[in-house]
Design a protein around this motif. Structure first.
Motif, PDB file in Angstrom:
ATOM      1  N   ASP A 221       0.827  -1.204   0.000  1.00 32.84           N
ATOM      2  CA  ASP A 221       0.000   0.000   0.000  1.00 32.84           C
ATOM      3  C   ASP A 221       0.864   1.259   0.000  1.00 32.84           C
ATOM      4  OD1 ASP A 221      -2.335  -1.491  -0.031  1.00 32.84           O
ATOM      5  OD2 ASP A 221      -2.710  -1.274   2.131  1.00 32.84           O
ATOM      6  N   ILE A 222       1.924   1.260   0.799  1.00 30.11           N
ATOM      7  CA  ILE A 222       2.832   2.414   0.852  1.00 30.11           C
ATOM      8  C   ILE A 222       3.493   2.637  -0.493  1.00 30.11           C
ATOM      9  CG2 ILE A 222       4.991   3.299   1.870  1.00 30.11           C
ATOM     10  CD1 ILE A 222       2.634   3.493   3.789  1.00 30.11           C
ATOM     11  N   VAL A 223       3.982   1.543  -1.101  1.00 31.31           N
ATOM     12  CA  VAL A 223       4.642   1.658  -2.405  1.00 31.31           C
ATOM     13  C   VAL A 223       3.668   2.187  -3.446  1.00 31.31           C
ATOM     14  CG1 VAL A 223       5.680   0.302  -4.275  1.00 31.31           C
ATOM     15  CG2 VAL A 223       6.392  -0.083  -1.918  1.00 31.31           C
ATOM     16  N   LYS A 224       2.431   1.701  -3.407  1.00 37.81           N
ATOM     17  CA  LYS A 224       1.407   2.157  -4.347  1.00 37.81           C
ATOM     18  C   LYS A 224       1.134   3.649  -4.158  1.00 37.81           C
ATOM     19  CE  LYS A 224      -2.130  -0.489  -4.413  1.00 37.81           C
ATOM     20  NZ  LYS A 224      -3.463  -1.118  -4.231  1.00 37.81           N
ATOM     21  N   GLN A 225       1.044   4.099  -2.893  1.00 37.66           N
ATOM     22  CA  GLN A 225       0.797   5.517  -2.616  1.00 37.66           C
ATOM     23  C   GLN A 225       1.960   6.387  -3.065  1.00 37.66           C
ATOM     24  OE1 GLN A 225      -0.044   5.753   1.568  1.00 37.66           O
ATOM     25  NE2 GLN A 225      -1.974   4.621   1.386  1.00 37.66           N
ATOM     26  N   GLU A 226       3.187   5.896  -2.877  1.00 38.80           N
ATOM     27  CA  GLU A 226       4.369   6.666  -3.276  1.00 38.80           C
ATOM     28  C   GLU A 226       4.471   6.754  -4.784  1.00 38.80           C
ATOM     29  OE1 GLU A 226       7.603   4.734  -1.281  1.00 38.80           O
ATOM     30  OE2 GLU A 226       7.230   5.807   0.589  1.00 38.80           O
ATOM     31  N   GLY A 227       3.911   5.774  -5.491  1.00 40.86           N
ATOM     32  CA  GLY A 227       3.977   5.760  -6.946  1.00 40.86           C
ATOM     33  C   GLY A 227       2.978   6.678  -7.614  1.00 40.86           C
ATOM     34  N   LYS A 228       2.041   7.230  -6.857  1.00 38.10           N
ATOM     35  CA  LYS A 228       1.011   8.112  -7.429  1.00 38.10           C
ATOM     36  C   LYS A 228       1.553   9.464  -7.760  1.00 38.10           C
ATOM     37  CE  LYS A 228      -2.966   5.879  -5.400  1.00 38.10           C
ATOM     38  NZ  LYS A 228      -4.110   6.004  -4.528  1.00 38.10           N
TER      39      LYS A 228
END
Length: 76
Positions: free
Chosen positions: A69-76
């Motif tokens: 989830d953190i990686v996905k949020q950072e990729g936005k």
């Protein structure tokens, strides 16, 4: 003169995480019977050994999902 630089918490966490990853990778390469025997010796009964491995699996899955989830949020 020595340079007394204190590592950042994130650096300490990364180093500790790598050590855990290395230990878990080595453990995963060992026979399941050996891993079971260790849990049996540590926890005393087959039921407690099973509960211990189930808790580790749950904790690992929760950590993995949170990190994704953190990686996905950072990729936005």
């Amino acid at each position: 003169m020595a340079n007394n630089v204190t590592p950042l918490p994130v650096e300490l966490h990364a180093a500790a995480s790598r050590a855990v990853d290395d230990a878990l990778a080595e453990l995963a390469s060992m026979p399941a019977t050996a891993r079971y025997q260790v849990d049996l010796e540590r926890f005393g009964t087959p039921e407690k050994a099973l509960k211990a491995v189930a808790m580790r699996a749950r904790d690992a899955q929760a950590l993995l999902e949170a990190a994704k989830d953190i990686v996905k949020q950072e990729g936005k």
